[in-house]
Write a protein that holds these residues in place. Structure first.
Motif, PDB file in Angstrom:
ATOM      1  N   UNK A 169      -7.316   6.780   9.339  1.00  0.00           N
ATOM      2  CA  UNK A 169      -5.867   7.018   9.328  1.00  0.00           C
ATOM      3  C   UNK A 169      -5.126   5.884   8.629  1.00  0.00           C
ATOM      4  N   UNK A 170      -5.675   4.680   8.738  1.00  0.00           N
ATOM      5  CA  UNK A 170      -5.024   3.510   8.159  1.00  0.00           C
ATOM      6  C   UNK A 170      -4.766   3.682   6.668  1.00  0.00           C
ATOM      7  N   UNK A 171      -5.727   4.289   5.984  1.00  0.00           N
ATOM      8  CA  UNK A 171      -5.538   4.497   4.547  1.00  0.00           C
ATOM      9  C   UNK A 171      -4.766   5.774   4.232  1.00  0.00           C
ATOM     10  N   UNK A 172      -4.972   6.808   5.053  1.00  0.00           N
ATOM     11  CA  UNK A 172      -4.336   8.105   4.779  1.00  0.00           C
ATOM     12  C   UNK A 172      -2.823   8.026   4.775  1.00  0.00           C
ATOM     13  N   UNK A 173      -2.284   7.164   5.669  1.00  0.00           N
ATOM     14  CA  UNK A 173      -0.860   7.319   5.969  1.00  0.00           C
ATOM     15  C   UNK A 173      -0.050   6.054   5.680  1.00  0.00           C
ATOM     16  N   UNK A 174      -0.442   5.362   4.622  1.00  0.00           N
ATOM     17  CA  UNK A 174       0.268   4.143   4.217  1.00  0.00           C
ATOM     18  C   UNK A 174       1.767   4.399   4.128  1.00  0.00           C
ATOM     19  N   UNK A 175       2.127   5.233   3.208  1.00  0.00           N
ATOM     20  CA  UNK A 175       3.510   5.668   3.071  1.00  0.00           C
ATOM     21  C   UNK A 175       3.427   7.109   2.618  1.00  0.00           C
ATOM     22  N   UNK A 176       4.345   7.959   3.054  1.00  0.00           N
ATOM     23  CA  UNK A 176       5.591   7.724   3.792  1.00  0.00           C
ATOM     24  C   UNK A 176       5.438   7.411   5.268  1.00  0.00           C
ATOM     25  N   UNK A 177       4.226   7.291   5.806  1.00  0.00           N
ATOM     26  CA  UNK A 177       4.070   6.935   7.210  1.00  0.00           C
ATOM     27  C   UNK A 177       3.284   7.963   8.000  1.00  0.00           C
TER      28      UNK A 177
END
Lengths: 471, 471
Positions: free
Chosen positions: A141-149
């Protein structure tokens, strides 16, 4: 407003204006029922409400009395500001930082703080949420959802918009490091150095600082302490200055606490749409309303996507988590990209914690309690101002939030009061920090988001004395 | 380097150059002892190390053999870059975002990512730390430590500097939202629009984006793929351009992986001190060294406070926590204030979690394991490049970090390779995104921070084919 609320408000007005004084007896339930033509249960509900607000006290078998602490309020501030019409570049002097830095000291009474008391928030529940959510986190998840969050959090936020009658797409929300980063991202995307921006006056100093950071010019528009920015003046300023955007707070504005009515918000959005001027709205207090209904969001009237709605959980749920957002719609991609290049992403643990908390429920219950607490504290602070401050003092009576704007007699010098008070261990926010032109020399913003106690009362008494001296 | 490490490196060099081939037998311990004049235990240690690196394999009672996967490395890239000498304003095109956005897709093989695999980090330990730390949090901490950040965390960071031989005051550290925010804060404080900044070329695209955000001009300085920026060229550029600051990565530079020797770092700091040019250093990889000793920090040679040392835990411990910092010394106040006006503060829960983790110990053990993993993966990737990429391909051999810089034959077009590869579910970082002038058309940055498996090998093989086609 319900019947019992109207009745309670009437009685409160009698207390605030000094008609009913501390120790005096309220009409018996039987009398009130007869005189007002309402049911006994309505009277009881009204008296309970007044008791919860600390205005009246029940004595066994003898009825209700105006509480000892209940004192008249100062007259209401109701004159709009009158800035000059020219644009000004913004230079923030050390004063703002002096005030801001004083709010980090435990030995200081925090009347100048921009934050409500950290003790008002559900830390245990949030701690449970962060534990549970991080324990079950899929590391990818850390990489998937950098931005927009974090998608789960953005969906929860979209659901809250839905509950307030506004449809917002999950994909149009960008998570930010508090509403402050949202505001800065919006300005970064929409402006170039030298552009002009319309603001209320007085306005939150953080907005002024954001203008300075982006090398922008401020155009201050007259603003009414109860009703917000004046639309006719706003239109004139648009015609004269061709601004790139408008930065406003339409609901419980900082520092005034002003609230634009739903109709006025609609007229504002229509006006800005007509001139195609984006509205960057810092709207962090809209959940902190005292009336029975939540004020409308400007977004409700926005058919063309000109409203950049910035908000956060910092003032309502989790001050230390730094979770804000912006509903960016057509600017979503540009905002996301600017976020990626300046702070990259918000932390995952705090995002999933808030998402978890919202999913589990309990936020609305917490908010109901928080609103009641703030309303009661407003009354306590306002009465103390009425009691301790010099004649000629006026104050706002906001219907939400946790700021009072106090207009002292014209000979008072807020900067001197600030310095003198700080040397005595009391912080206040002096008027000039809320203006690009250092106006409002006789005004103070007081924070009633901290609990009312003897130390606070002594601090307000001291401020009253300093104000009477003109400091 | 210890004796067994030297012996292992010699044997590795024989394998990499193709002298020793897959399946061939290594000298027996008795032979090696005799020929090399070292003890049997030294030989054993060397063979164990080679085995850990995946280069050799033991067969029962028969000795050590070059592992099946052990293949020759590509020749080392060792020609410095040769940028033009003029300054250039920076405009980041969509390409960088295309690459960045592709790293958020799970269906893509992440050779172009700037992040190591999230699976390399101690999530369970961190989750325990965040649970424990938030459970025991004094809520008032939220207001006390807005900026420069949580004191306990800043003290832990200061302790790590001490362990690497550098004294840093807790009070000189400002916590930031990753090193990226630190870099942006430094530029915000030190520059005005139009100023010139010296950078390495190639350089990390995030630095280029930061220059664009602050409306700055980039002066690209020749940089050697193994030894870092060239000091004589740097001095000439200083004389010619009067830059406001230098933005460098002296240790495992992104994208080259270059490492300036301790002596060269000292000379760099002396040079910049002589001209009074601040060094804004993005130093997030310095803990990821493969040799037995940690490279010196530039800060060790900094007697006058010109080094703004920016770093983070994002690449070494906790990628999703977004905890970075800058050692700002004489700029601490200005940086703190800029932080207060742009993102206000970092979240408390993530700060106290990292502080708790560091206090409890285990970070160094985690780092030792992480370094070994990365070193092994570098070998696996480099060998695959040697095997699959066209003749004429060169690659760096970094002594730390997790990037390989690959120079393809001059007819290869990295942008085409990027686009073609992405359509096949493989991300790479094409050379032109690392230059203000879109140079390095024939170069790729590959990330070996993700585990080596069949899917990755197939992806490298595909890239090799695309490179041979010139794509």
């Amino acid at each position: 407003m319900k019947l019992y609320e109207t009745l309670a408000a009437d009685i409160a007005a009698s207390i605030y204006s000094g008609v009913l004084r501390a120790g005096e007896k309220l009409p018996s339930v039987r009398e009130a029922t007869a005189h007002r033509g309402v049911s006994a249960s309505t009277v009881f509900q009204a008296y309970y409400l007044l008791e919860a607000q600390g205005l009246v006290r029940a004595r066994d078998r003898s009825g209700y009395y105006v509480a000892h602490g209940a004192r008249a309020l100062p007259p209401e501030a109701d004159t709009p500001s009158q800035p000059t019409e020219d644009a000004a570049s913004v230079t923030i002097n050390d004063l703002v930082f002096e005030v801001l830095e004083s709010t980090m000291r435990r030995d200081v009474v925090q009347l100048g703080s921009a934050f409500p008391s950290p003790l008002l928030f559900p830390h245990d529940r949030l701690s449970q949420s962060i534990s549970s959510a991080t324990r079950h986190l899929d590391p990818l998840t850390i990489l998937d959802e950098l931005a927009p969050g974090h998608t789960g959090l953005r969906r929860q936020i979209a659901l809250r918009y839905l509950a307030s009658g506004v449809h917002v797409d999950t994909d149009d929300i960008v998570i930010t490091n508090g509403a402050l980063e949202a505001l800065n991202l919006c300005l970064g995307v929409m402006t170039q150095p030298g552009d002009k921006i319309l603001i209320e006056t007085p306005t939150f100093y953080a907005a002024l600082q954001a203008l300075e950071t982006h090398h922008l010019e401020a155009v201050e528009v007259p603003t009414h302490p109860r009703e917000g920015i004046q639309l006719d003046a706003l239109e004139q300023a648009i015609k004269r200055h061709q601004p790139k955007a408008c930065c406003l707070m339409t609901t419980f504005q900082n520092p005034l606490g002003s609230l634009m009515s739903d109709e006025k918000k609609q007229a504002l959005v229509e006006l800005l749409t007509r001139y195609n001027i984006p509205l960057i709205e810092d709207d962090v207090y809209n959940e902190l309303y005292f009336d029975s209904h939540r004020p409308a969001l400007t977004k409700r009237f926005d058919n063309s996507g000109i409203v950049m709605h910035c908000s956060s959980f910092s003032k309502t749920l989790a001050p230390g988590y730094r979770i804000g957002w912006v509903v960016a719609e057509r600017y979503t991609r540009a905002i996301t990209r600017r976020k990626l290049t300046t702070t990259l992403a918000c932390p995952i643990p705090t995002q999933i914690a808030i998402a978890h908390y919202l999913e589990k429920g309990g936020y609305d219950k917490h908010l109901r309690h928080l609103r009641k607490t703030l309303q009661t504290q407003q009354t306590q602070f306002a009465q103390a101002i009425g009691h301790y401050f010099p004649p000629g003092t006026r104050a706002t009576r906001p219907k939400g939030g946790y700021f009072l704007w106090v207009e002292l007699p014209l000979n008072a010098n807020a900067l001197h009061i600030h310095q003198h008070a700080l040397s005595l261990g009391i912080s206040v926010a002096p008027g000039p920090i809320f203006s690009a032109k250092q106006s409002f020399q006789n005004c103070l913003r007081l924070n009633y988001g901290h609990s009312w106690d003897d130390r606070t009362e002594a601090a307000v008494a001291t401020l009253g004395k300093l104000s009477a001296m003109g400091a």
